[in-house]
Design an enzyme around this catalytic site. Sequence first.
Site, mmCIF file in Angstrom:
data_model
loop_
_atom_site.group_PDB
_atom_site.id
_atom_site.type_symbol
_atom_site.label_atom_id
_atom_site.label_comp_id
_atom_site.label_asym_id
_atom_site.label_seq_id
_atom_site.Cartn_x
_atom_site.Cartn_y
_atom_site.Cartn_z
ATOM 1 N N GLU A 51 0.740 -1.235 -0.340
ATOM 2 C CA GLU A 51 0.247 -0.045 -0.780
ATOM 3 C C GLU A 51 0.903 0.907 0.039
ATOM 4 O O GLU A 51 1.699 1.402 0.596
ATOM 5 C CB GLU A 51 -0.998 -0.035 1.401
ATOM 6 C CG GLU A 51 -2.158 0.642 1.419
ATOM 7 C CD GLU A 51 -2.775 1.630 2.381
ATOM 8 O OE1 GLU A 51 -3.697 1.593 2.488
ATOM 9 O OE2 GLU A 51 -2.493 -0.388 3.067
ATOM 10 N N ASP A 62 -4.811 9.621 8.374
ATOM 11 C CA ASP A 62 -3.572 9.605 8.650
ATOM 12 C C ASP A 62 -3.734 9.912 10.296
ATOM 13 O O ASP A 62 -3.537 11.311 10.627
ATOM 14 C CB ASP A 62 -2.617 9.393 7.729
ATOM 15 C CG ASP A 62 -2.643 8.773 6.909
ATOM 16 O OD1 ASP A 62 -2.817 8.014 6.394
ATOM 17 O OD2 ASP A 62 -1.909 9.286 5.153
ATOM 18 N N TYR A 176 -11.059 -3.667 2.642
ATOM 19 C CA TYR A 176 -10.036 -3.482 3.777
ATOM 20 C C TYR A 176 -10.390 -3.242 4.904
ATOM 21 O O TYR A 176 -10.947 -2.476 5.776
ATOM 22 C CB TYR A 176 -9.089 -1.759 3.179
ATOM 23 C CG TYR A 176 -7.625 -1.327 4.609
ATOM 24 C CD1 TYR A 176 -7.694 -1.394 5.707
ATOM 25 C CD2 TYR A 176 -6.775 -0.789 3.556
ATOM 26 C CE1 TYR A 176 -7.296 -0.774 6.103
ATOM 27 C CE2 TYR A 176 -6.096 -0.170 4.439
ATOM 28 C CZ TYR A 176 -5.918 -0.267 6.005
ATOM 29 O OH TYR A 176 -4.998 0.184 6.467
#
Length: 273
Positions: A51, A62, A176
């Site tokens: 990834e 993030d 995911y």
Amino acid sequence: MTTTPANRIDRLFADRSRKRFIPFITVGDPTLEATFQLIQGMAEAGADLFELGIPYSDPLADGPTIQRASQRALKNGVSIKDALQLVTRLRDSGMEAGLVLFTYVNPVFQYGIERFFADLAASGADGVVIPDLPVEESGPAVAAAQKHGVHVISLVAPTSDARIQMIGEQATGFLYCVSSLGVTGARSELRSDLTDFLARVRESTNTPTAVGFGISTPEQVRTLAPHADAVIVGSAIVREIERYESELKDPATTGEAVGKIKNFVHQLTSALQ
């Protein structure tokens, strides 16, 4: 026969009895050359699919570790075009591992949806993860991806409870599974209800599942491996890259630093066996 992006991930997950390892790293952190060498080293250490984060100034999903990695890469002027060129270079070098880019909606829209997916496929990438693209609004991106034979990787989180079935039915490539709420980042403990969540997701789909967000140790990898088809580790690896930043930036010591991170990744991949 040439392996195309559309079937490379399918082949990767063809044997569901074998668990896969997926590292996340930021493209261009600390240099594009270091990223190239790190991917090669991690593939040798047992990584199956990568990834690759495209640095972005407002990375909502993030945590601090990957935010700092994005800032380091942005200082180098790294762009979507650089990430695509890196994928091409990896394919030209003989890299057979899966390669999936990670980015956000705004950069894709600014680049142009059709152009983005055309260039993604041309580079040899297998797909893209766009965490701030809700599945209900993903139609144009999914259509462009299908046209060019690549995947838009869907995300499903514990808070997606009522939507798990819908997301699972639409997922392609791999699904995911977000293991923890909030942003990315290494965590010392996993959610107590995580395995129940993963079981619900697997019941919703025939698509392989990969669990990520917060996984950082071989013990956590070993614990989660029976409950998904793949395990994703990001911040813990990016933290090691940050630790050896100066060595990775110096051509005289890049190889040695890559070797240290390769050893760290090998500890994680070995936990899958």
